[in-house]
Design a protein around this motif. Structure first.
Motif, PDB file in Angstrom:
ATOM      1  N   ARG A   1       0.819  -1.203   0.000  1.00  0.00           N
ATOM      2  CA  ARG A   1       0.000   0.000   0.000  1.00  0.00           C
ATOM      3  C   ARG A   1       0.859   1.261   0.000  1.00  0.00           C
ATOM      4  O   ARG A   1       0.427   2.302  -0.461  1.00  0.00           O
ATOM      5  CB  ARG A   1      -0.925   0.010   1.216  1.00  0.00           C
ATOM      6  N   LEU A   2       2.071   1.192   0.516  1.00  0.00           N
ATOM      7  CA  LEU A   2       2.930   2.365   0.586  1.00  0.00           C
ATOM      8  C   LEU A   2       3.719   2.604  -0.693  1.00  0.00           C
ATOM      9  O   LEU A   2       4.207   3.694  -0.913  1.00  0.00           O
ATOM     10  CB  LEU A   2       3.910   2.230   1.762  1.00  0.00           C
ATOM     11  N   ARG A   3       3.857   1.590  -1.524  1.00  0.00           N
ATOM     12  CA  ARG A   3       4.613   1.741  -2.763  1.00  0.00           C
ATOM     13  C   ARG A   3       3.893   2.700  -3.699  1.00  0.00           C
ATOM     14  O   ARG A   3       2.675   2.704  -3.767  1.00  0.00           O
ATOM     15  CB  ARG A   3       4.739   0.401  -3.478  1.00  0.00           C
ATOM     16  N   PRO A   4       4.653   3.482  -4.445  1.00  0.00           N
ATOM     17  CA  PRO A   4       4.003   4.316  -5.454  1.00  0.00           C
ATOM     18  C   PRO A   4       3.234   3.425  -6.416  1.00  0.00           C
ATOM     19  O   PRO A   4       3.664   2.321  -6.718  1.00  0.00           O
ATOM     20  CB  PRO A   4       5.164   5.000  -6.160  1.00  0.00           C
ATOM     21  N   GLY A   5       2.105   3.897  -6.865  1.00  0.00           N
ATOM     22  CA  GLY A   5       1.309   3.086  -7.764  1.00  0.00           C
ATOM     23  C   GLY A   5       0.597   3.944  -8.791  1.00  0.00           C
ATOM     24  O   GLY A   5       0.792   5.155  -8.864  1.00  0.00           O
ATOM     25  N   HIS A   6      -0.232   3.296  -9.537  1.00  0.00           N
ATOM     26  CA  HIS A   6      -1.032   3.968 -10.550  1.00  0.00           C
ATOM     27  C   HIS A   6      -2.206   4.651  -9.868  1.00  0.00           C
ATOM     28  O   HIS A   6      -2.844   4.069  -8.998  1.00  0.00           O
ATOM     29  CB  HIS A   6      -1.534   2.957 -11.572  1.00  0.00           C
ATOM     30  N   ARG A   7      -2.492   5.850 -10.261  1.00  0.00           N
ATOM     31  CA  ARG A   7      -3.623   6.576  -9.700  1.00  0.00           C
ATOM     32  C   ARG A   7      -4.761   6.569 -10.705  1.00  0.00           C
ATOM     33  O   ARG A   7      -4.573   6.944 -11.857  1.00  0.00           O
ATOM     34  CB  ARG A   7      -3.209   8.003  -9.350  1.00  0.00           C
ATOM     35  N   LEU A   8      -5.911   6.131 -10.230  1.00  0.00           N
ATOM     36  CA  LEU A   8      -7.112   6.066 -11.056  1.00  0.00           C
ATOM     37  C   LEU A   8      -8.169   6.958 -10.413  1.00  0.00           C
ATOM     38  O   LEU A   8      -8.349   6.927  -9.197  1.00  0.00           O
ATOM     39  CB  LEU A   8      -7.625   4.629 -11.134  1.00  0.00           C
ATOM     40  N   PHE A   9      -8.876   7.721 -11.210  1.00  0.00           N
ATOM     41  CA  PHE A   9      -9.907   8.610 -10.688  1.00  0.00           C
ATOM     42  C   PHE A   9     -11.283   8.059 -11.042  1.00  0.00           C
ATOM     43  O   PHE A   9     -11.474   7.491 -12.112  1.00  0.00           O
ATOM     44  CB  PHE A   9      -9.729  10.017 -11.260  1.00  0.00           C
ATOM     45  N   THR A  10     -12.236   8.231 -10.120  1.00  0.00           N
ATOM     46  CA  THR A  10     -13.575   7.705 -10.305  1.00  0.00           C
ATOM     47  C   THR A  10     -14.616   8.696  -9.800  1.00  0.00           C
ATOM     48  O   THR A  10     -14.350   9.489  -8.900  1.00  0.00           O
ATOM     49  CB  THR A  10     -13.741   6.356  -9.576  1.00  0.00           C
ATOM     50  N   ASP A  11     -15.801   8.623 -10.384  1.00  0.00           N
ATOM     51  CA  ASP A  11     -16.938   9.422  -9.916  1.00  0.00           C
ATOM     52  C   ASP A  11     -17.742   8.670  -8.867  1.00  0.00           C
ATOM     53  O   ASP A  11     -18.637   9.246  -8.252  1.00  0.00           O
ATOM     54  CB  ASP A  11     -17.859   9.780 -11.086  1.00  0.00           C
ATOM     55  N   ASP A  12     -17.457   7.375  -8.671  1.00  0.00           N
ATOM     56  CA  ASP A  12     -18.210   6.552  -7.717  1.00  0.00           C
ATOM     57  C   ASP A  12     -17.240   5.674  -6.925  1.00  0.00           C
ATOM     58  O   ASP A  12     -17.148   4.463  -7.149  1.00  0.00           O
ATOM     59  CB  ASP A  12     -19.235   5.700  -8.461  1.00  0.00           C
ATOM     60  N   LEU A  13     -16.520   6.283  -5.994  1.00  0.00           N
ATOM     61  CA  LEU A  13     -15.510   5.556  -5.219  1.00  0.00           C
ATOM     62  C   LEU A  13     -16.128   4.410  -4.424  1.00  0.00           C
ATOM     63  O   LEU A  13     -15.627   3.290  -4.448  1.00  0.00           O
ATOM     64  CB  LEU A  13     -14.775   6.523  -4.290  1.00  0.00           C
ATOM     65  N   ASP A  14     -17.224   4.678  -3.740  1.00  0.00           N
ATOM     66  CA  ASP A  14     -17.860   3.630  -2.931  1.00  0.00           C
ATOM     67  C   ASP A  14     -18.334   2.468  -3.791  1.00  0.00           C
ATOM     68  O   ASP A  14     -18.105   1.299  -3.461  1.00  0.00           O
ATOM     69  CB  ASP A  14     -19.026   4.210  -2.124  1.00  0.00           C
ATOM     70  N   GLY A  15     -18.973   2.773  -4.903  1.00  0.00           N
ATOM     71  CA  GLY A  15     -19.464   1.723  -5.794  1.00  0.00           C
ATOM     72  C   GLY A  15     -18.343   0.904  -6.409  1.00  0.00           C
ATOM     73  O   GLY A  15     -18.438  -0.323  -6.518  1.00  0.00           O
TER      74      GLY A  15
END
Length: 82
Positions: A25-39
């Protein structure tokens, strides 16, 4: 710089279990953006993915997960107020 002289995020870790999960979880990773995080978190969990979050941070909400090869991903809310 080698071995113990490297910053923690640059070192290779061979640990198993919760320490390995924590470091993934601490390693740099790919960032993805979403309009429905909970879903999207619910959908990932339904598919058998271990998801940490959603978490509320000072800069917004996010969740983290890894693929079977250990690549880290940060799923971020596209809106700061969500």
């Amino acid at each position: 710089m080698t071995g113990r002289n490297l910053p923690t995020y640059c070192r290779r870790h061979e640990h198993q279990g919760s320490q390995a999960d924590h470091r993934a979880r601490l390693r740099p990773g790919h960032r993805l953006f979403t309009d429905d995080l909970d879903g999207d978190c619910e959908s990932l969990r339904a598919a058998g993915v271990k998801v940490d979050g959603p978490n509320t941070r000072p800069w917004g909400r996010d969740a983290t997960f890894s693929d079977p090869d250990g690549n880290g991903f940060v799923l971020m809310s596209a809106h700061a107020d969500q």
